[in-house]
Design an enzyme around this catalytic site. Structure first.
Site, short mmCIF file in Angstrom:
data_model
loop_
_atom_site.label_atom_id
_atom_site.label_comp_id
_atom_site.label_asym_id
_atom_site.label_seq_id
_atom_site.Cartn_x
_atom_site.Cartn_y
_atom_site.Cartn_z
N HIS A 1 20.20 49.40 68.72
CA HIS A 1 21.23 48.76 67.91
C HIS A 1 22.36 48.20 68.76
CE1 HIS A 1 19.58 49.99 64.03
NE2 HIS A 1 19.33 51.18 64.57
N ALA B 1 12.63 52.32 66.08
CA ALA B 1 12.48 51.89 67.48
C ALA B 1 13.44 50.74 67.83
CB ALA B 1 11.04 51.49 67.76
#
Length: 478
Positions: free
Chosen positions: A49, A46
C-alpha cells in the site's frame, strides 16, 4: 535461557527475527504450525500500500510509508517478487469526490509521494476496463504488489542463516514470569527467555493478556477472495480500489506478481480465530463489488477461492512496544492491513527496541542477502540446457500448469527451513497453484517429499497436523 523468543512465524515475526539477527543474540521463533507463513501472512491481498489511508500521525501510517519505501531494496537483497505498479481509488459520482480529496490530503500528511486526483477520462485512459461510470480517481504511483509467501519465507530463511532458531509445531500454552524473564510452556517443552516478542497475529491478545492487567482484544476479520487464471491477468495493470469503509479498503481488483487476477476481500468480523472457510454469500459479494469497479470481469476463469483473517485490534492501530506492566514483553500486535507493507519497518522497530533495552552489539558477519529458488525459465536457452545437463531434475516438469520442475521442488525441500508438506512446496515453488489446483501434480510431489524426507507417503500431509492425503487400511503398503 534464550535472550529473545519470538512467538509467531508470519511476516511480522519473521521480519523481527531477520532484523534481530543483525546482533549478537541467542534467539528463536516458536511457530505452532508445521511451517512459516501459515496464518494471516499466507492469505491476503498481496498489496504494498502507498500509505494514504491510515490516520496521519498514527504508527500505522508511519510504518506503512516506511515499509513501502524499504520493500524494493529488500526484494533485491532477499530475492522475492515485487512490482511497483501503482493503484487507483475510484469513485463513481461527483458526490464522492470529497472523499477522494480526503484520502489525498491524508496521503500528503503521511508523506506519500506522487499522489494525483484524476478525472474519469484520465483514469479510463490508464485502465480501459474500469467501470464506464468512473467520475474520478486517486492515483498512487508508489503502490505495488508482492508475493506474500516469497517475502515471508525470504525473511525467515535469512534470519535462520544468521543464527535465529526456528521451532515448528510448537504451540505456546502458557507464559509465566520467572526471575530474569519468562517461561513459555508449550506442547513440547518449556522454553525460558529474557524477552518475548508477541507476533502471534489473531492470537496476540491471548498472550498479551497472560502477562498484563491492561487487556487488549483482537477480532478476526475475515476476507474472502477469488483468484482468476493467468489468462485474465492483464485485465487491469494496476490495483483498483473502491472507496474505503470503516471495515477496510474495500473489494479490490489487482494483478498478482505471478500473472493472475485477484478479487477481494470482504470484511466480516467473526469469533473463530481459525475461521478461514469461504461462503457463497461472501464470494457473491466479492464478484458483485469487483464488478462495480471493473467491467467485463472474466469470472469463468476463476480457478480457486480462499479466505484470510486480519488481526483487528479494537483501537484500529498497530501495538508495538514493551508492555507497561510486563517488563521484557514486547507486543507486535494488531498488525492488520497494511501489515504486509509495513513488515520491514515493523521488524526494524522491534529490533531497535530490543537493541536499546538489551544493549545488543551488531555482528561483523551479518549476511544481508539471500538467493531464492532458481527459476529455469529465467535462463537463456544455452544456460537452461547446461543446467539440465548438470542437474537432470531441472528437465523433469512436475507441475504442468506452472511449469515447475523436480529440481525446484528438491531445492524447496532441502533449502534452509525447507518444505515438509504439499502446501510448503506450493508456497515456495507455486507447484499446485495453477489452473488444475494440484489435481495432476500432487501425487508426484508427494512421492518426491516421501523420498527426500525418508518417510512414507501416508505421512505426507497437505499442511501439517492431521491433514494426511493417503488414508485407509492399506496405507502402510505404500
Amino acid at each position: 535461557m534464550y535472550d529473545v523468543i519470538i512467538i509467531g512465524g508470519g511476516v511480522s515475526g519473521a521480519a523481527a527475527a531477520r532484523e534481530l539477527s543483525r546482533y549478537q543474540v541467542r534467539a528463536c521463533v516458536l511457530e505452532k504450525e508445521e511451517d512459516i507463513c501459515c496464518g494471516t501472512s499466507k492469505a491476503n491481498s498481496a498489496i504494498v500500500h502507498a500509505g494514504y489511508d491510515a490516520a496521519p500521525g498514527s504508527l500505522m501510517a508511519r510504518l506503512n510509508v516506511k515499509g513501502n519505501e524499504m520493500m524494493e531494496q529488500l526484494s533485491k537483497d532477499l530475492d522475492f517478487p515485487f512490482q511497483r505498479i501503482g493503484s487507483l481509488v475510484i469513485c463513481l459520482n461527483e458526490e464522492d469526490v470529497p472523499k477522494l480529496r480526503e484520502l489525498y490530503e491524508k496521503g500528503q500528511k503521511n508523506g506519500v509521494k506522487g499522489l494525483r486526483i484524476l478525472s474519469g477520462e484520465e483514469a479510463k485512459a490508464m485502465e480501459p476496463n474500469l467501470n464506464d461510470q468512473v467520475y474520478a480517481a486517486l492515483y498512487a504511483p508508489t503502490a505495488g504488489i508482492v508475493c506474500p509467501f516469497g517475502l515471508n519465507i525470504a525473511l525467515a530463511e535469512n534470519a535462520y542463516e544468521n543464527g535465529i532458531e526456528f521451532h515448528f509445531r510448537t504451540e505456546v500454552e502458557d507464559i509465566v514470569k520467572i526471575d530474569g524473564g519468562y517461561a513459555l510452556h508449550t506442547n513440547k517443552r518449556t522454553f525460558r527467555t529474557r524477552y518475548i516478542v508477541n507476533a502471534a497475529g489473531v492470537y496476540a491478545d491471548r498472550f498479551h493478556n497472560m502477562v498484563s492487567q491492561k487487556k487488549i482484544h483482537i477480532t478476526p476479520r475475515k476476507g474472502e477472495y477469488c483468484l482468476l487464471d493467468k489468462s485474465a491477468g492483464q485485465h487491469v495493470s494496476r490495483t483498483i480500489f473502491s472507496l474505503p469503509t470503516k471495515y477496510g479498503k474495500g473489494v479490490l481488483v489487482t494483478p498478482t506478481v505471478h500473472g493472475n487476477l485477484l478479487l477481494g476481500p470482504t470484511a466480516n468480523d467473526i469469533e473463530n480465530k481459525d475461521g478461514t472457510n469461504t461462503t457463497r454469500e461472501g464470494l457473491d459479494e466479492v464478484i458483485k463489488k469487483a464488478g462495480q469497479s471493473v467491467k467485463d470481469l472474466p469470472m469463468r476463469q476463476v480457478i480457486t477461492s480462499f479466505a484470510g483473517l486480519r488481526a483487528h485490534e479494537d483501537g484500529s492501530e498497530f501495538i508495538i512496544g514493551e508492555v507497561e506492566d510486563a517488563e521484557g514483553f514486547i507486543d507486535c500486535a494488531g498488525i492488520e492491513s497494511p501489515g504486509l507493507t509495513s513488515c520491514p519497518a515493523v521488524g526494524e522497530m522491534v529490533a531497535q527496541i530490543l537493541k536499546e533495552n538489551m544493549g545488543l552489539q551488531e555482528k561483523e558477519e551479518f549476511i544481508s542477502t539471500r538467493k531464492g529458488i532458481l527459476d529455469p525459465n529465467s535462463l537463456s536457452k544455452e544456460e537452461h540446457a547446461e543446467l539440465i545437463k548438470r542437474e537432470p531434475a531441472y528437465g523433469n516438469i512436475i507441475c504442468r500448469c506452472e511449469m515447475i520442475t523436480e529440481g525446484e521442488i528438491l531445492d524447496a525441500i532441502h533449502r534452509p527451513l525447507g518444505a515438509k508438506s504439499l502446501d510448503g512446496v506450493k508456497r515456495r515453488t507455486r507447484a499446485g497453484m495453477g489452473r488444475c489446483q494440484s489435481g495432476f501434480c500432487s501425487p508426484r510431489i508427494m512421492e518426491i517429499l516421501a523420498r527426500e524426507l525418508g518417510t512414507s507417503m501416508s505421512d505426507i500431509t497437505k499442511s501439517g497436523g492431521d491433514s494426511r492425503i493417503v488414508v485407509g487400511t492399506n496405507k502402510d503398503r505404500l
